[in-house]
Each structure stands twice: as C-alpha cells, then as structure tokens.
Design a protein around this motif. Structure first.
Motif, PDB file in Angstrom:
ATOM      1  N   SER A   5       2.433 -14.530  10.264  1.00 34.22           N
ATOM      2  CA  SER A   5       3.674 -14.911   9.604  1.00 34.22           C
ATOM      3  C   SER A   5       4.635 -15.573  10.585  1.00 34.22           C
ATOM      4  O   SER A   5       5.739 -15.908  10.235  1.00 34.22           O
ATOM      5  CB  SER A   5       4.326 -13.702   8.936  1.00 34.22           C
ATOM      6  OG  SER A   5       4.506 -12.669   9.873  1.00 34.22           O
ATOM      7  N   SER A  54       0.377  -6.268  -2.745  1.00 34.82           N
ATOM      8  CA  SER A  54       1.122  -7.191  -3.594  1.00 34.82           C
ATOM      9  C   SER A  54       0.423  -7.259  -4.937  1.00 34.82           C
ATOM     10  O   SER A  54      -0.804  -7.366  -5.000  1.00 34.82           O
ATOM     11  CB  SER A  54       1.180  -8.583  -2.963  1.00 34.82           C
ATOM     12  OG  SER A  54       1.812  -9.495  -3.847  1.00 34.82           O
ATOM     13  N   ASP A  56       1.712  -9.536  -7.161  1.00 30.62           N
ATOM     14  CA  ASP A  56       2.158 -10.843  -7.656  1.00 30.62           C
ATOM     15  C   ASP A  56       1.682 -11.987  -6.752  1.00 30.62           C
ATOM     16  O   ASP A  56       2.433 -12.896  -6.440  1.00 30.62           O
ATOM     17  CB  ASP A  56       3.669 -10.868  -7.821  1.00 30.62           C
ATOM     18  CG  ASP A  56       4.423 -10.539  -6.538  1.00 30.62           C
ATOM     19  OD1 ASP A  56       3.774 -10.459  -5.463  1.00 30.62           O
ATOM     20  OD2 ASP A  56       5.644 -10.345  -6.604  1.00 30.62           O
ATOM     21  N   SER A  57       0.432 -11.899  -6.325  1.00 31.81           N
ATOM     22  CA  SER A  57      -0.212 -12.947  -5.518  1.00 31.81           C
ATOM     23  C   SER A  57       0.484 -13.224  -4.191  1.00 31.81           C
ATOM     24  O   SER A  57       0.459 -14.337  -3.683  1.00 31.81           O
ATOM     25  CB  SER A  57      -0.331 -14.246  -6.321  1.00 31.81           C
ATOM     26  OG  SER A  57      -1.091 -14.029  -7.481  1.00 31.81           O
ATOM     27  N   GLY A  58       1.142 -12.219  -3.616  1.00 33.68           N
ATOM     28  CA  GLY A  58       1.753 -12.356  -2.305  1.00 33.68           C
ATOM     29  C   GLY A  58       3.202 -12.798  -2.307  1.00 33.68           C
ATOM     30  O   GLY A  58       3.777 -13.005  -1.238  1.00 33.68           O
ATOM     31  N   ALA A  59       3.816 -12.921  -3.476  1.00 34.22           N
ATOM     32  CA  ALA A  59       5.231 -13.302  -3.525  1.00 34.22           C
ATOM     33  C   ALA A  59       6.111 -12.180  -2.965  1.00 34.22           C
ATOM     34  O   ALA A  59       7.139 -12.442  -2.351  1.00 34.22           O
ATOM     35  CB  ALA A  59       5.656 -13.651  -4.952  1.00 34.22           C
ATOM     36  N   SER A  60       5.702 -10.934  -3.174  1.00 32.64           N
ATOM     37  CA  SER A  60       6.431  -9.790  -2.613  1.00 32.64           C
ATOM     38  C   SER A  60       5.419  -8.734  -2.177  1.00 32.64           C
ATOM     39  O   SER A  60       4.315  -8.659  -2.713  1.00 32.64           O
ATOM     40  CB  SER A  60       7.414  -9.206  -3.634  1.00 32.64           C
ATOM     41  OG  SER A  60       6.722  -8.720  -4.769  1.00 32.64           O
ATOM     42  N   TRP A  61       5.823  -7.919  -1.192  1.00 35.88           N
ATOM     43  CA  TRP A  61       4.927  -6.920  -0.612  1.00 35.88           C
ATOM     44  C   TRP A  61       5.593  -5.556  -0.627  1.00 35.88           C
ATOM     45  O   TRP A  61       6.793  -5.439  -0.399  1.00 35.88           O
ATOM     46  CB  TRP A  61       4.559  -7.298   0.825  1.00 35.88           C
ATOM     47  CG  TRP A  61       3.732  -8.534   0.877  1.00 35.88           C
ATOM     48  CD1 TRP A  61       4.180  -9.819   1.000  1.00 35.88           C
ATOM     49  CD2 TRP A  61       2.315  -8.615   0.761  1.00 35.88           C
ATOM     50  NE1 TRP A  61       3.125 -10.692   0.976  1.00 35.88           N
ATOM     51  CE2 TRP A  61       1.965  -9.977   0.831  1.00 35.88           C
ATOM     52  CE3 TRP A  61       1.304  -7.665   0.611  1.00 35.88           C
ATOM     53  CZ2 TRP A  61       0.654 -10.424   0.763  1.00 35.88           C
ATOM     54  CZ3 TRP A  61      -0.008  -8.106   0.545  1.00 35.88           C
ATOM     55  CH2 TRP A  61      -0.321  -9.460   0.616  1.00 35.88           C
TER      56      TRP A  61
END
Length: 139
Positions: A5, A54, A56-61
């Motif tokens: 990241s 996640s 939501d496909s990695g939008a939030s963790w």
C-alpha cells in the motif's frame, strides 16, 4: 495476490498477502477462524501479524481477530502458529494478511481457514416452499 500500500523499498511495513473466497450461488461463507504458521528469520522482520477482511471487493477493510505479536525470531523451532477468531458471513470475502513492525522476511508454512458454507436464508426458504408444494401436489 500480494502487494503493497506504499512504495516498495520505502522501509514502511505495508506489504500484504491477499486471497479471495466466493461461495456458489445461493450460499454464503461463514468465516470463524484463521490459523497460520510463520517464521521471522531475524529481529528485523515484522513482529506484528494482523488479518483483515473485506466484503465489498476491497473498498473497505475490517480487522479479523486480534493482533498477534511474534517475539521468537530465529529461536528454537522456527515456525510459530498464530490463531485468529471472529465471525463474518458474506457471499464473497477478500482476506488480507498484513504484517507490521519491521522490514525483513517472514516465511509462511500454511494458512488454514475455518468456517462453513451455508445456504442463504432466501434460498433455504424457496427450497422449503418448493418441497411443501411438491408434497401437497402428491396428495
């Protein structure tokens, strides 16, 4: 998949290992635990291990389980088992292992994910209604 990241080589412990799980149509994943065996090969290696998920496909963790501190770098039996428990239910999940606290190497021997694949409530209800209709028709 694996990634970072931040900038590679920036001395910030922000690398991660990630994989996905997807249930078949009409089913949901119920995740209850993750166990892994890892070895820090030196005092400079990351010492804090954490799992995230996640839905939501990695939008939030969201954090899964507690932070694990590995403090036996290079001592005795090299691989330490760490266990993480929690509860999340979703049709698909991204799981991410993100170590912090150093910039050396971590060797992972195995990762075990525990839980179940369960029918979604709507699919179970439709199946039950179909079964009842079949019974009624037979009479």
């Amino acid at each position: 998949s694996a990634g970072t990241s931040g900038s590679v080589g920036d001395s910030t412990p922000d690398n991660w290992l990630q994989f996905s799980m997807t249930a078949d149509a009409g089913q949901t994943i119920s995740l209850t635990g993750i166990s892994m065996s890892a070895w820090r090969n030196g005092a400079g290696a990351p010492e804090f291990y954490r799992w995230f998920y996640s839905t939501d496909s990695g939008a939030s963790w969201t954090t899964f389980g507690d932070l694990y501190t590995e403090d036996t770098a290079g001592l005795g039996s090299p691989f330490e088992v760490s266990n993480y428990s929690g509860s999340v239910t979703a049709p698909s999940l991204l799981l991410r292992f993100a170590p912090t606290g150093g910039s050396g190497n971590i060797h992972i021997d195995d990762i075990v994910v525990t839980g179940a694949v369960i029918p979604e409530p709507g699919a179970a209800l439709l199946g039950a209604l179909g079964f009842l209709a079949l019974l009624r028709r037979r009479r």
